[in-house]
Enzyme design. Structure first.
Site, mmCIF file in Angstrom:
data_model
loop_
_atom_site.group_PDB
_atom_site.id
_atom_site.type_symbol
_atom_site.label_atom_id
_atom_site.label_comp_id
_atom_site.label_asym_id
_atom_site.label_seq_id
_atom_site.Cartn_x
_atom_site.Cartn_y
_atom_site.Cartn_z
ATOM 1 N N PHE A 166 70.311 -15.811 19.887
ATOM 2 C CA PHE A 166 69.500 -17.018 20.073
ATOM 3 C C PHE A 166 69.211 -17.703 18.743
ATOM 4 C CE2 PHE A 166 64.862 -18.278 20.019
ATOM 5 C CZ PHE A 166 65.081 -19.573 20.463
ATOM 6 N N ARG A 219 80.434 -8.303 15.255
ATOM 7 C CA ARG A 219 80.735 -6.943 15.702
ATOM 8 C C ARG A 219 82.031 -6.883 16.492
ATOM 9 N NH1 ARG A 219 75.455 -4.927 18.720
ATOM 10 N NH2 ARG A 219 75.547 -7.082 19.433
ATOM 11 N N ASP A 269 81.468 -3.687 11.226
ATOM 12 C CA ASP A 269 80.350 -2.907 11.741
ATOM 13 C C ASP A 269 79.265 -2.867 10.679
ATOM 14 O OD1 ASP A 269 78.585 -1.119 12.819
ATOM 15 O OD2 ASP A 269 80.051 0.462 13.198
ATOM 16 N N ALA A 305 71.025 -10.538 12.409
ATOM 17 C CA ALA A 305 71.377 -9.560 13.430
ATOM 18 C C ALA A 305 70.372 -8.414 13.440
ATOM 19 C CB ALA A 305 72.785 -9.015 13.176
ATOM 20 N N ALA A 351 66.408 -6.476 18.917
ATOM 21 C CA ALA A 351 65.239 -7.310 19.172
ATOM 22 C C ALA A 351 64.103 -6.503 19.775
ATOM 23 C CB ALA A 351 65.610 -8.466 20.100
ATOM 24 N N SER A 383 60.172 -10.186 11.014
ATOM 25 C CA SER A 383 59.318 -10.623 12.124
ATOM 26 C C SER A 383 57.862 -10.509 11.707
ATOM 27 C CB SER A 383 59.569 -9.746 13.353
ATOM 28 O OG SER A 383 58.579 -9.952 14.350
ATOM 29 N N TYR A 423 59.482 -1.359 16.685
ATOM 30 C CA TYR A 423 60.180 -2.558 16.220
ATOM 31 C C TYR A 423 59.574 -3.050 14.906
ATOM 32 C CZ TYR A 423 61.507 -7.495 16.032
ATOM 33 O OH TYR A 423 61.971 -8.712 15.630
ATOM 34 N N LYS A 481 61.282 -3.085 11.016
ATOM 35 C CA LYS A 481 61.433 -4.297 10.212
ATOM 36 C C LYS A 481 60.739 -4.145 8.859
ATOM 37 C CE LYS A 481 63.693 -7.369 12.798
ATOM 38 N NZ LYS A 481 64.934 -8.041 12.368
ATOM 39 N N SER A 489 59.484 -23.324 15.903
ATOM 40 C CA SER A 489 60.709 -23.754 16.569
ATOM 41 C C SER A 489 61.919 -23.286 15.774
ATOM 42 C CB SER A 489 60.742 -25.284 16.678
ATOM 43 O OG SER A 489 60.874 -25.862 15.383
#
Length: 311
Positions: free
Chosen positions: A14, A35, A51, A72, A75, A114, A139, A143, A200
């Protein structure tokens, strides 16, 4: 095209799809690292299949590259993804790619992290880069570990910590909210007051361009957030304004909504609906970054683009 050459990962995701378009439109040459072979849009300066977990053979992929934009990764998901999977995809692969970029004498490594590397799904005050990071889930921890590992990778880097990203093709919570706002029914969220920062894909792409252009060494994280946090009723009103409709919100007491969601086993959903997460992009502002549109404008445009009438 004769602009700087950027190696981009995650170009089929996305955010990556939008970064690919924005970078090429901004005059950069883009080489995507994939990939697996896929059909590619025009305008690329090349594509390499590799990879990221084993970047020993990245010399050719990174030859002549000015900067890497690494979007990449695995998520965030509400379901229980094992922590080892996050560590492998988000921490170890990032470090190895950065080390390969350093070996190839790449000038800068831009890592799409993030806001969850810094905080949980809500926060009591305004979140800034000066706050000590306190991730609360696998997650976010993966990160943050990747960010910390970059300090020893031997390359100049910029870490971007975007808040919830929205735009065409968005999935997850924002896609659910968009679908909800599109229904021609009153919604019981008029009494919620928790405010959230959003960003955005256009604003995020502008942030990437800002750190790519910065002349001095960076080696730090940057929060990415538009400057106008909105409460959930304001988000719905903006989406419905884009559809040419009234807000259609009912002021149902927050306690009643909380009870209903908890009885339905959706306590985490309640925290996301009612909690606040306001973040301030001080570092990017100091570099001259400004969001190209307000969140209200962006949400209205998103709804117009998703409307059946617009197709």
């Amino acid at each position: 095209m004769t602009g700087p050459l950027i190696a981009l990962t995650g170009s089929t995701g996305f955010i990556g799809r939008h970064l690919l378009g924005a970078l090429t439109a901004g005059g950069y040459r883009v080489r995507v690292i994939l990939r697996r072979p896929v059909e590619l849009p025009p305008g690329l300066s090349g594509a390499v299949v590799g990879d990221l977990a084993r970047p020993q053979n990245m010399a050719a992929a990174l030859a002549g590259v000015d900067a890497v934009v690494h979007s990449a990764g695995l998520a965030h998901a509400m379901s229980g993804t094992p922590e080892d999977d996050y560590r492998t995809s988000n921490t170890e692969a990032t470090l190895r790619l950065a080390q390969a970029a350093a070996k190839a004498r790449v000038r800068r490594f831009v890592f799409l992290s993030s806001i969850r590397a810094q905080t949980g799904p809500s926060a009591p005050g305004i979140v800034t880069e000066a706050d000590a990071p306190a991730p609360v889930d696998p997650y976010g921890r993966s990160k943050l570990a990747a960010e910390e590992a970059l300090a020893g990778a031997g390359i100049d880097y910029a870490v971007l910590r975007p808040v919830l990203v929205y735009g065409p093709g968005v999935k997850g919570n924002m896609a659910s909210l968009l679908a909800l706002a599109a229904r021609p029914l009153p919604l019981p969220f008029g009494g919620l007051s928790g405010r959230r920062s959003l960003v955005s894909v256009e604003s995020l792409a502008a942030a990437v361009a800002t750190v790519l252009r910065a002349p001095d060494s960076l080696r730090r994280p940057f929060i990415v957030a538009e400057p106008d946090p909105l409460a959930l009723p304001e988000m719905i009103a903006a989406l419905r304004a884009g559809l040419g409709r009234r807000p259609g919100l009912l002021p149902v007491p927050a306690g009643l909504l909380a009870l209903g969601l908890r009885l339905a086993g959706r306590a985490e959903a309640w925290e996301r609906l009612s909690g606040s997460l306001v973040a301030r992009p001080d570092g990017l502002a100091a570099l001259g970054w400004t969001a190209p549109l307000t969140t209200r404008e962006g949400l209205a445009a998103l709804a117009r683009g998703s409307s059946p009438q617009s197709s």
